[in-house]
Design an enzyme around this catalytic site. Structure first.
Site, mmCIF file in Angstrom:
data_model
loop_
_atom_site.group_PDB
_atom_site.id
_atom_site.type_symbol
_atom_site.label_atom_id
_atom_site.label_comp_id
_atom_site.label_asym_id
_atom_site.label_seq_id
_atom_site.Cartn_x
_atom_site.Cartn_y
_atom_site.Cartn_z
ATOM 1 C CG ASP A 193 -2.436 1.307 6.794
ATOM 2 O OD1 ASP A 193 -3.136 2.318 6.609
ATOM 3 O OD2 ASP A 193 -1.208 1.350 6.966
ATOM 4 C CB ILE A 218 4.591 -0.028 1.841
ATOM 5 C CG1 ILE A 218 5.669 -1.011 2.333
ATOM 6 C CG2 ILE A 218 5.241 1.199 1.212
ATOM 7 C CD1 ILE A 218 6.564 -1.533 1.220
ATOM 8 N N GLY A 219 2.274 -0.792 4.600
ATOM 9 C CA GLY A 219 1.187 -1.669 5.006
ATOM 10 C C GLY A 219 1.427 -3.146 4.807
ATOM 11 N N GLY A 220 2.671 -3.600 4.921
ATOM 12 C CA GLY A 220 2.945 -5.011 4.671
ATOM 13 C C GLY A 220 2.140 -5.945 5.551
ATOM 14 N N GLY A 221 2.174 -5.741 6.867
ATOM 15 C CA GLY A 221 1.417 -6.587 7.774
ATOM 16 C C GLY A 221 -0.075 -6.464 7.554
ATOM 17 C CE LYS A 257 -0.541 1.668 3.599
ATOM 18 N NZ LYS A 257 0.083 2.805 4.339
ATOM 19 N N PRO A 288 9.412 -5.195 3.141
ATOM 20 C CG PRO A 288 10.244 -3.030 2.919
ATOM 21 C CD PRO A 288 9.661 -4.148 2.127
ATOM 22 C CB VAL A 289 8.668 -5.823 8.961
ATOM 23 C CG1 VAL A 289 8.490 -7.225 8.406
ATOM 24 C CG2 VAL A 289 10.050 -5.670 9.594
ATOM 25 C CB ALA A 290 8.306 -1.605 11.026
ATOM 26 C CB SER A 291 8.719 -0.522 5.445
ATOM 27 O OG SER A 291 7.697 -1.284 4.815
#
Length: 283
Positions: A135, A98-101, A8, A93-96
């Site tokens: 998110d 772009i809403g990965g989790g 995202k 990447p985590v905590a980045s």
């Protein structure tokens, strides 16, 4: 069952207020990139999660992955026992920023809704998603949307012109609460949307004054972000360089995916980077 969990990207992000409970109100144009994680699930006796992919190591220490929380929330809403063997192939990447989790949780909701035949539909999935994170509702949609409230108010946006996206992260995690805490006081007005944007340059011109209200605070906490922004802005054809979400991932807007891909390839090898097209067909 397999589900794509695209990154995202907040093309603009304004902090418009704060609720009595401390949560900030936002106004953001979110789009989704053609890069992301993959969530898959197969029938099983109980509920389990296996991690794979180049980013799996960053999640090994998590006591309770958001994907599992999403699975349990969906099962509770449907009134069934959660039973599936889930695999999360991690590329983002985590905590980045772009809403990965969140994208992973949203993909899990879509995949398990299909696997379990619960047929809850997008509206009920978004309701479940709102309880998992700000998110997650927009990631259930995985298409261009305007996010407001604390992320639960979603509106359609005018058709976006074709454009290319570049994403880059200096492989530094940045905690969202810390960025909000470091933000300068005051709030921004909501954006006024046009009927359409004729091309990528017009979109960039509209986005430019809107900004990202979290960018300055994120740079204070993580100075390398400024270098990433400068490197993106210096690439030929870059129409706009900006941080996404609470960082540290930054994006570049280009007229074409080909230009974005070439620009990404020219960035430092040590960064996480990607260039290509927006994900036009959702997750």
């Amino acid at each position: 069952m397999h589900g794509f969990a695209p990154a995202k990207v907040n093309l603009a992000l304004r902090v418009t207020g704060r609720r009595a409970d401390g949560y900030h109100l936002l106004d953001s144009l979110a789009v989704f990139a053609g890069v992301g994680d993959v969530v898959s699930a197969t029938p099983a006796e109980g509920l389990s999660l296996a991690l794979a992919g180049p980013g799996a190591g960053a999640l090994q220490a998590e006591p309770d992955n958001l994907v599992l929380r999403a699975a349990r929330a969906l099962a509770a809403e449907a009134g069934i026992a959660p039973a599936a063997a889930i695999t999360l192939e991690k590329h983002l990447p985590v905590a980045s920023g772009i809403g990965g989790g969140s994208a992973d949780a949203a993909a899990a909701l879509r995949v398990l809704d299909a696997l379990w035949g619960t047929g809850l539909g997008p509206a009920r999935l978004r309701t479940i998603a709102a309880g998992l994170g700000a998110d997650v509702p927009v990631c259930v949609e995985s298409r261009p949307m305007r996010m407001r409230g604390v992320g639960e108010v979603l509106d359609a946006v005018p058709p976006l012109p074709p454009f290319g996206l570049l994403l880059a992260n200096p492989r530094l995690a940045l905690a969202t609460p810390a960025v909000f805490k470091a933000r300068a006081p005051g709030f921004s007005a909501e954006a006024a949307y046009p009927d359409r944007w004729p091309d990528a340059a017009a979109l960039a011109d509209w986005l430019r004054p809107l900004g990202n209200d979290l960018e300055a605070a994120a740079i204070t906490l993580c100075p390398p972000i400024a270098g990433v922004l400068a490197a993106i802005a210096a690439r030929p054809g870059c129409l706009l360089a900006r941080m996404s979400g609470s960082g540290a991932t930054c994006f570049g807007l280009f007229a074409t995916p080909v230009e974005a891909e070439a620009a990404a390839a020219a960035l430092p090898d040590g960064w996480w980077r990607w260039g290509g097209a927006e994900a036009r067909h959702g997750g």
